[in-house]
Write an enzyme that holds these catalytic residues in place. Structure first.
Site, short mmCIF file in Angstrom:
data_model
loop_
_atom_site.label_atom_id
_atom_site.label_comp_id
_atom_site.label_asym_id
_atom_site.label_seq_id
_atom_site.Cartn_x
_atom_site.Cartn_y
_atom_site.Cartn_z
N ARG A 129 0.86 -1.17 0.00
CA ARG A 129 0.00 0.00 0.00
C ARG A 129 0.91 1.23 0.00
O ARG A 129 1.74 1.39 0.88
CB ARG A 129 -0.85 -0.01 1.25
N ARG B 59 -7.15 14.02 13.03
CA ARG B 59 -6.95 15.05 12.00
C ARG B 59 -8.17 15.96 11.91
O ARG B 59 -9.29 15.52 12.13
CB ARG B 59 -6.70 14.39 10.64
#
Ligand code: AMP
Length: 391
Positions: free
Chosen positions: A92, A240
């Site tokens: 990934r 975040r």
């Protein structure tokens, strides 16, 4: 037949899955090594739910980086699967930049090209590439395949790919990349077999996990994402911030005197559900709490989902289906209920019993917009791409 190993290398972790090659790669084992360089722990589970290993090292011992993590993983694989034969490793990789819109087999030249995108994803890309370097050294005969979180979104129309900055920024790569592409691809591939007619319509898919984003998908093709240039935009996430007025960054710089590193820490590590709740980045912990701050964090998260859903529906000129996925999307009935509240005007209404049961279809029978829950599997998507590329 041979095996595929998938790797997802983070700053202090290495997630993995071992799959047997076949028409459809079949998962044999998955797990992760976390706490690299501090207090490492290696946990793996088989597809039948057994845990062949749950090993903890004390502070300062055990694997310290991706190379030593891979050595520990290799030891485990050889013990559990003496005939293991890894022919390819699927990685990934968060960023494929403007150039890579498909997974690809990587060798030195491609890895150098991917290093150019470190400034676009400084917190993730270096670790992803360290994972590739470690796998090339440990398994020199295996092919290495990079699968990008950004690739799925590269076909967005220009209007959903650009920021209203001077044009040179777009040319320099400041674009709306979107992320979680492997998850969206997996959802699309699942719907292609389970709900092909629905997939022809206009869908909003909500990938709600520790990272969270939503994607408008029309006729199986991506149209727009709530995530943009970095992994900060759109929905608030575990730690975040989600969408911000860029003026806030100027305020932090000019009024608070914070430097770039301090601002980065606030935006990436101290905000989102954690910042709002003052308690945790973990939705389960917030759902177990009844403090006004935890309730407020959940309410904000769900309100943002509703706003983005309206915006993405408008970007497609309507909506024919909603899909929830990711750890929160697949499991939190409360978030799904709040996220779909008051959306009758879009034809969206939940069946409370189906939602409470985490059913695959949770929309009310008489509502015109189906609402589905799909369990995502990014490792399976990486393995499929890897198997296809190595032929
Ligand atoms: P992911 O990043 O996709 O693994 O998702 C992680 C998030 O899913 C965390 O915030 C978890 O708290 C949340 N999650 C996992 N299981 C549940 C659950 N049963 N109820 C609510 N949230 C959950």
């Amino acid at each position: 037949m041979g095996h595929i190993l998938t790797l997802n290398a983070g700053s202090s972790s290495l997630k993995f899955a071992l799959l047997a090659l076949g028409n459809e790669p079949e998962e044999l084992l998955s797990g992760q090594l976390e706490g690299l360089g501090t207090k490492p722990r290696l946990v793996a589970k088989t597809k039948t739910g057994e845990t062949p290993v749950d090993r903890r090292w004390s502070e300062g011992e055990g694997p310290k980086d991706h190379a030593t993590a891979l050595a520990a993983l290799w030891e485990l694989l050889e013990r559990e699967f003496p005939a293991v034969d890894i022919v390819a490793v699927g990685h990934r990789v968060v960023h494929g930049g403007p150039r890579f819109s498909e997974p690809l087999i990587v060798e030195a030249a491609e890895i150098d090209a991917l290093r150019e995108y470190v400034p676009l994803a400084p917190l993730h890309q270096p670790h992803n590439l360290a994972g590739i370097d470690a796998a090339r050294a440990a398994l020199p005969r295996a092919r290495q395949v990079a699968c990008f979180d950004t690739a799925f979104h590269r076909s967005h129309p220009w209007i959903n790919d650009v920021y209203a900055l001077p044009r040179r920024y777009y040319e320099a790569g400041v674009r709306r990349y979107g992320f979680h592409g492997l998850s969206y691809e997996y959802v699309v591939s699942t719907l292609a077999s389970t709900r092909p007619a629905l997939l022809q319509g206009r869908l909003v898919v909500a990938h709600l996990g520790n990272g969270a984003s939503m994607c408008a998908i029309h006729g199986g093709k991506p149209v727009a994402s709530t995530l943009g240039f970095s992994a900060l935009d759109g929905l608030p996430m575990g730690t975040r911030c989600g969408q911000l007025d860029p003026g806030i960054i100027l305020y932090m710089l000019q009024a608070e005197g914070l430097d770039a590193k301090a601002i980065q820490d606030v935006l990436y590590k101290e905000s989102g559900l954690k910042g709002l709740s003052g308690l945790s980045n973990d939705m389960r912990t917030l759902e177990e709490s009844d403090t006004p701050e935890a309730l407020g964090a959940i309410a904000y998260f769900c309100a943002r989902i509703r706003r983005e859903l309206g915006g993405l529906a408008a970007a497609m000129g309507g909506i024919d289906g909603v899909v929830f996925t990711g750890g929160i999307g697949e499991n939190s009935r409360r978030v799904r209920a709040l996220a779909c509240a008051d959306l009758d005007f879009l034809g969206i209404r939940l069946d409370p019993d189906a939602n409470a049961a985490n059913a695959a279809e949770i929309g009310a029978a008489d509502a015109c917009c189906p609402v589905l829950v799909v369990n995502t599997n990014e490792e399976a998507m990486i393995a499929r791409h890897t198997a296809r590329l190595i032929g």
